[in-house]
Scaffold this active site. Structure first.
Site, PDB file in Angstrom:
ATOM      1  N   SER A 136       0.864  -1.193   0.000  1.00 27.68           N
ATOM      2  CA  SER A 136       0.000   0.000   0.000  1.00 27.68           C
ATOM      3  C   SER A 136       0.889   1.227   0.000  1.00 27.68           C
ATOM      4  O   SER A 136       2.031   1.177   0.485  1.00 27.68           O
ATOM      5  CB  SER A 136      -0.863  -0.008   1.267  1.00 27.68           C
ATOM      6  OG  SER A 136      -1.554   1.213   1.393  1.00 27.68           O
ATOM      7  N   TYR A 149      -1.886  -0.566  10.503  1.00 24.62           N
ATOM      8  CA  TYR A 149      -1.955  -0.984   9.090  1.00 24.62           C
ATOM      9  C   TYR A 149      -0.648  -0.613   8.386  1.00 24.62           C
ATOM     10  O   TYR A 149      -0.050  -1.440   7.686  1.00 24.62           O
ATOM     11  CB  TYR A 149      -3.151  -0.293   8.425  1.00 24.62           C
ATOM     12  CG  TYR A 149      -3.324  -0.611   6.955  1.00 24.62           C
ATOM     13  CD1 TYR A 149      -3.732  -1.874   6.538  1.00 24.62           C
ATOM     14  CD2 TYR A 149      -3.094   0.356   5.973  1.00 24.62           C
ATOM     15  CE1 TYR A 149      -3.906  -2.166   5.193  1.00 24.62           C
ATOM     16  CE2 TYR A 149      -3.260   0.073   4.627  1.00 24.62           C
ATOM     17  CZ  TYR A 149      -3.666  -1.191   4.241  1.00 24.62           C
ATOM     18  OH  TYR A 149      -3.834  -1.481   2.899  1.00 24.62           O
TER      19      TYR A 149
END
Ligand SMILES: NC(=O)c1ccc[n+]([C@@H]2O[C@H](COP(=O)([O-])OP(=O)(O)OC[C@H]3O[C@@H](n4cnc5c(N)ncnc54)[C@H](OP(=O)(O)O)[C@@H]3O)[C@@H](O)[C@H]2O)c1
Length: 269
Positions: A136, A149
């Site tokens: 990501s 995350y």
């Protein structure tokens, strides 16, 4: 193409990737996620041979079950492994604590490492072959309430870079895909889509699927989706104080999004 396994293919980016890969001649797909009904439906709709296995990737026996499936159904061959399954549970460290960090690491990092360890002998035997790890942009730049995350995706990126160098001589290419905001079930990005000012920032799973193809069979080392998100990573290195100022100031609130996993209680796992 040969045999390609996509984790998290019941929905979102993984499903779009399965559909994209199925267009390539000679593809045999293996679909993995927890929701068996969705995998079956997708497998039956694809124009190539596709098998599926319902598995929770955080379960201790998941990697072994997946390997057995490949050996029983696909002759132990594996030409492409797409480590895509992942999730985000938004919480500040104060709210989520170690439990939330652990939960992210377990799925977004540990499960990827464990599955790759189990399947690497098959990938080497099938070489030239490839692994694509779906990280990501949050694995380059961290925002408030996404620390757990981001930590899992930073870890995935570092490990992938090392694996790229180690496996190159074995004929196993390791590619990295770093999506920005992409509208999916787990990442609805509703707040961004509501405003005209930020709507343009939200991309589609099909674009990520194209990048996954480029980073796998296409042999690319790294792909941001959409590409301009790569600028955020460059700025984080070249102008860290500017990035910190922006991300801890008022403008950062317009980048705050909820997730599909929001209803879950991080401390419960
Ligand atoms: N969408 C974005 O904005 C965005 C941005 C950057 C990176 N990413 C990354 O892209 C990847 C795919 O995300 P997405 O947007 O497509 O999300 P999604 O629509 O929520 O899909 C996640 C997939 O992972 C599977 N999964 C979740 N937990 C699992 C588990 N314990 N075991 C097995 N499978 C599991 C889900 O299937 P089941 O529920 O059926 O198990 C689903 O197929 C993730 O790694 C995510 O971090 C997404």
């Amino acid at each position: 193409m040969g045999v390609a396994l996509v984790t998290g293919s019941s929905t979102g980016i993984g499903k779009a990737t399965a559909i994209r890969l199925a267009r390539e001649p000679g593809t045999e797909l293996v679909l993995v996620a927890r929701r068996e009904g969705m995998l079956r439906e997708l497998a039956e709709s694809l124009p190539c041979r596709a098998t599926y296995l319902a598995a929770d990737l955080t379960a201790p026996d998941a990697p072994g079950r997946i390997r057995q499936h490949l050996e029983a159904e696909h002759g132990g061959e594996l030409h492409l492994l797409v480590n895509n399954a992942g999730a985000a549970w938004r919480a500040s460290f104060d709210e989520g604590g170690y439990a939330n960090v652990h939960r992210h690491m377990e799925l977004n990092f540990d499960a990827v490492v464990r599955l790759t360890e189990e399947l690497l002998p098959l990938l080497r035997r099938s070489a030239p072959s490839a692994i694509v790890n779906v990280a990501s942009t949050a694995g380059r730049v961290a925002r408030a309430r996404t620390g757990a995350y981001s930590a899992s995706k930073f870890a995935l990126i570092g490990w992938s870079d090392s694996l790229y160098a180690e496996e190159k001589p074995q004929g196993v290419h390791v590619g990295l895909v770093l999506p920005g905001f992409v509208r999916t079930e787990g990442f609805p990005a509703a707040e961004l889509r509501e405003k005209a000012l930020t709507r343009w920032m939200v991309s589609k799973p099909e674009r990520v699927a194209e990048a996954i193809y480029a980073a796998g069979p296409g042999g690319k080392a790294e792909r941001y989706v959409p590409r301009p998100y790569g600028l955020a990573a460059v700025l984080r290195i070249l102008a860290p104080s500017l990035v910190r100022r922006v991300l801890s100031g008022g403008a950062a609130t317009s980048l705050t999004t909820s997730t599909g996993a929001e209803g879950d209680d991080p401390a419960a796992s």
